[in-house]
Design a protein around this motif. Sequence first.
Motif, short mmCIF file in Angstrom:
data_model
loop_
_atom_site.label_atom_id
_atom_site.label_comp_id
_atom_site.label_asym_id
_atom_site.label_seq_id
_atom_site.Cartn_x
_atom_site.Cartn_y
_atom_site.Cartn_z
N CYS A 205 0.84 -1.20 0.00
CA CYS A 205 0.00 0.00 0.00
C CYS A 205 0.87 1.24 0.00
CB CYS A 205 -0.97 0.01 1.18
SG CYS A 205 -0.20 0.36 2.77
N LEU A 206 0.24 2.34 -0.42
CA LEU A 206 0.89 3.65 -0.39
C LEU A 206 0.06 4.53 0.53
CD1 LEU A 206 1.64 4.06 -4.19
CD2 LEU A 206 3.34 3.87 -2.36
N VAL A 207 0.75 5.31 1.37
CA VAL A 207 0.03 6.24 2.25
C VAL A 207 0.59 7.65 2.06
CG1 VAL A 207 -0.49 4.43 3.93
CG2 VAL A 207 1.52 5.85 4.28
N THR A 208 -0.27 8.63 2.23
CA THR A 208 0.14 10.03 2.09
C THR A 208 -0.88 10.92 2.79
OG1 THR A 208 0.74 11.76 0.50
CG2 THR A 208 -1.06 10.32 -0.14
N ASN A 209 -0.46 12.15 3.06
CA ASN A 209 -1.40 13.15 3.56
C ASN A 209 -1.71 14.19 2.49
OD1 ASN A 209 -1.89 12.34 6.29
ND2 ASN A 209 0.22 12.90 6.76
N ASP A 210 -1.20 13.98 1.28
CA ASP A 210 -1.32 14.98 0.23
C ASP A 210 -2.49 14.62 -0.70
OD1 ASP A 210 1.00 16.85 -1.62
OD2 ASP A 210 -0.83 16.03 -2.53
N ASP A 211 -3.46 15.53 -0.80
CA ASP A 211 -4.68 15.26 -1.59
C ASP A 211 -4.35 14.91 -3.04
OD1 ASP A 211 -5.79 16.19 0.71
OD2 ASP A 211 -6.65 18.01 -0.17
N SER A 212 -3.47 15.72 -3.67
CA SER A 212 -3.27 15.51 -5.10
C SER A 212 -2.44 14.25 -5.35
CB SER A 212 -2.65 16.74 -5.77
OG SER A 212 -1.45 17.05 -5.13
N LEU A 213 -1.51 13.93 -4.46
CA LEU A 213 -0.76 12.67 -4.62
C LEU A 213 -1.69 11.48 -4.43
CD1 LEU A 213 2.63 13.45 -2.80
CD2 LEU A 213 2.25 13.20 -5.26
N ALA A 214 -2.60 11.59 -3.46
CA ALA A 214 -3.55 10.49 -3.21
C ALA A 214 -4.40 10.24 -4.45
CB ALA A 214 -4.43 10.81 -2.01
N LEU A 215 -4.86 11.31 -5.09
CA LEU A 215 -5.68 11.16 -6.29
C LEU A 215 -4.86 10.55 -7.43
CD1 LEU A 215 -8.38 11.69 -7.72
CD2 LEU A 215 -7.49 13.96 -8.36
N ALA A 216 -3.63 11.05 -7.58
CA ALA A 216 -2.75 10.52 -8.64
C ALA A 216 -2.53 9.01 -8.43
CB ALA A 216 -1.42 11.25 -8.63
N ILE A 217 -2.31 8.60 -7.20
CA ILE A 217 -2.06 7.17 -6.91
C ILE A 217 -3.32 6.34 -7.25
CG2 ILE A 217 -1.69 5.51 -5.05
CD1 ILE A 217 0.06 7.81 -3.73
N ARG A 218 -4.48 6.84 -6.83
CA ARG A 218 -5.74 6.11 -7.10
C ARG A 218 -5.92 5.88 -8.59
NH1 ARG A 218 -8.40 3.57 -3.63
NH2 ARG A 218 -8.33 4.34 -1.52
N LYS A 219 -5.58 6.91 -9.38
CA LYS A 219 -5.75 6.77 -10.83
C LYS A 219 -4.68 5.87 -11.43
CE LYS A 219 -7.34 10.13 -13.20
NZ LYS A 219 -7.66 11.42 -13.83
#
Length: 361
Positions: free
Chosen positions: A192-206
């Motif tokens: 898994c990948l974890v982050t607190n950054d909204d745009s990185l989280a979205l990029a990872i999901r995509k």
Amino acid sequence: MILQYEPVYGYLEKKMINAYMENPGWITEFKETAEFEKRIADFLGVQYCSTTNNGTISLSLALLAIGVKPGDLVAVPDLTMYATATAVTLIGAIPIFVDVHYATLLMNLDKLEDLLFDYEIKAVIYVSLNGRWDTTGKLIQLQDQYSNVGFIEDAAQAFGSNCYRGKIGTSLQISSFSFSTPKIITTGQGGCLVTNDDSLALAIRKLKDFGRVSGGTDTHDSFGINSKFTELQAVIGLAQLEQIQYRLLRKRQMYELYSTYLAGIPQVAMVGIDEFTVPWFMDVRVEDRELLIPFLKEKEIGTRSMYPPLHAQSIYQQQPKESFGITEQVSQEILWLPSSFSLSDSDIEYICKSIGEFYEI
Ligand SMILES: Cc1ncc(COP(=O)(O)O)c(C=O)c1O
């Protein structure tokens, strides 16, 4: 035979898998996976968690999310599992190796600082090897200072371990965990990948879902691959999370038992930990390692040698110029002793007695 590592799955995993299979749906990631991601994020105290199919692809996706392109340079410790570097190579970027500290086995941050000064480094992968972490504050200082460089943590081996800032895997831009078989919690394969950054989280999901605009469509507005989890893995992961406090405690107990029983053998020294570290594998520096290994095997005790330096692996031999003296030294002297959750206190006593016999103590 006492194996260096063997997995332990218990009653709870079986019960939860059986319950899931009463009404299994599509098995690919869905509600159980979402629950597993939420529980990991809550446990670590981060905003976002995305499961992936393993801890290698995780790292490649983290690099892509941060904007690393083919030909970019990525700093990686010379002493780590091969996948830390091949995740870089997979996306066409170039790993640049950094020697480690003797005491902690972690990336030498003074050497990293020199590299950041001398080269155009696009990202750093810091490896929290065996649950250890920078105690000096320098890693965070460099992350703050070099705000144009991506800082990723490869926390594959460090789930649940701590550092002076709290949980490992929560201090850099993105952190990656692995759930492969020998890890603190395991789903067989997975990560898994974890982050607190909204745009990185979205990029990872995509990135992990074919770059789809939204779930289930065939419209793609960005690059992406398939790095999805499955509900079966999630169910096993949820069962393992129920046992996390025991697992973390037991690893620390095992380390303390080994330390006590090995204390009288001058040819052997445990690699040190601080009060925060939860060691994943029990690592010791030993004299005459190559003779000790077959001696222990005769006594039905499995061991494993520390990773060879990355710069010595065949695909990386053309790598530059640097001196990797510490990595070369520790690669030769460290041995991983049996570290499974199935190990009893008396197994540990037997292993240490056998080591004492080898050195005629
Ligand atoms: C430090 C480190 N990074 C990356 C990986 C790769 O993880 P996976 O086996 O889930 O691909 C591992 C696996 O052992 C590891 O120890």
